[in-house]
Design an enzyme around this catalytic site. Sequence first.
Site, short mmCIF file in Angstrom:
data_model
loop_
_atom_site.label_atom_id
_atom_site.label_comp_id
_atom_site.label_asym_id
_atom_site.label_seq_id
_atom_site.Cartn_x
_atom_site.Cartn_y
_atom_site.Cartn_z
CE LYS A 11 -2.28 -1.04 3.79
NZ LYS A 11 -1.65 -2.34 4.11
NE ARG A 153 11.30 -3.82 9.84
CZ ARG A 153 10.57 -2.93 9.17
NH1 ARG A 153 10.87 -1.65 9.25
NH2 ARG A 153 9.57 -3.30 8.42
NE ARG A 164 2.21 -6.21 11.01
CZ ARG A 164 3.03 -5.58 10.17
NH1 ARG A 164 4.22 -6.09 9.91
NH2 ARG A 164 2.68 -4.46 9.59
#
Length: 207
Positions: A11, A153, A164
């Site tokens: 996005k 990360r 998520r």
Amino acid sequence: LILLGAPGAGKGTQAEKICQKNNIPTISTGNILREALKSGTEMGLKAKSYMESGQLVPDEILIGIIQDRLAQEDCKNGFILDGFPRTIPQAEALDKMVKIDKVIDLEVSDEAIIARMSGRRVCEKCGATYHLLYKKPKAEGVCDICGGTLIQRKDDHPDTVKARLEVYHKETEPLIAHYKKQGVVKRVDGQEEVADTTRLTLAALEA
């Protein structure tokens, strides 16, 4: 314009391309919260206590911050929302504020997102980003720019990505049906090549 899509669907990248083409700002929730904290607005200070204790900022505060941002001069000719709304109550509050012209639903399979995100590596020193498949460093585990160590990360770890994605499917995906009722959704199937996704996204905007 609202950009919808799972974390890692691209996005942010597409928002950047649309911004350049149409000369309108991208409003991303993360950036807007950081700005509100910096400028010390009333809503920003309210958000601060939640963020510092690691909690999610409540809807009424987030909506207030978005409302302040949309009232600014650079939003007069349009804007792109990235990362907001995330839930139906947020979308309903936004409906009262502004008329949304289009919602781009960026569709990428969970498998592709997990592969895409778990392949990301970031330089510990300078923050440059790499990918084990699409943008390899010249030497494994070493940054081309500063020679720093490349790390994965925590956010990009497959287990974190899966968690998520679960939250996205449960909380944010219902927004597609919400905006379909308004007749403003355009679906874009994310491609492997960013340029191909951009071409399809811009075509969907003009359609």
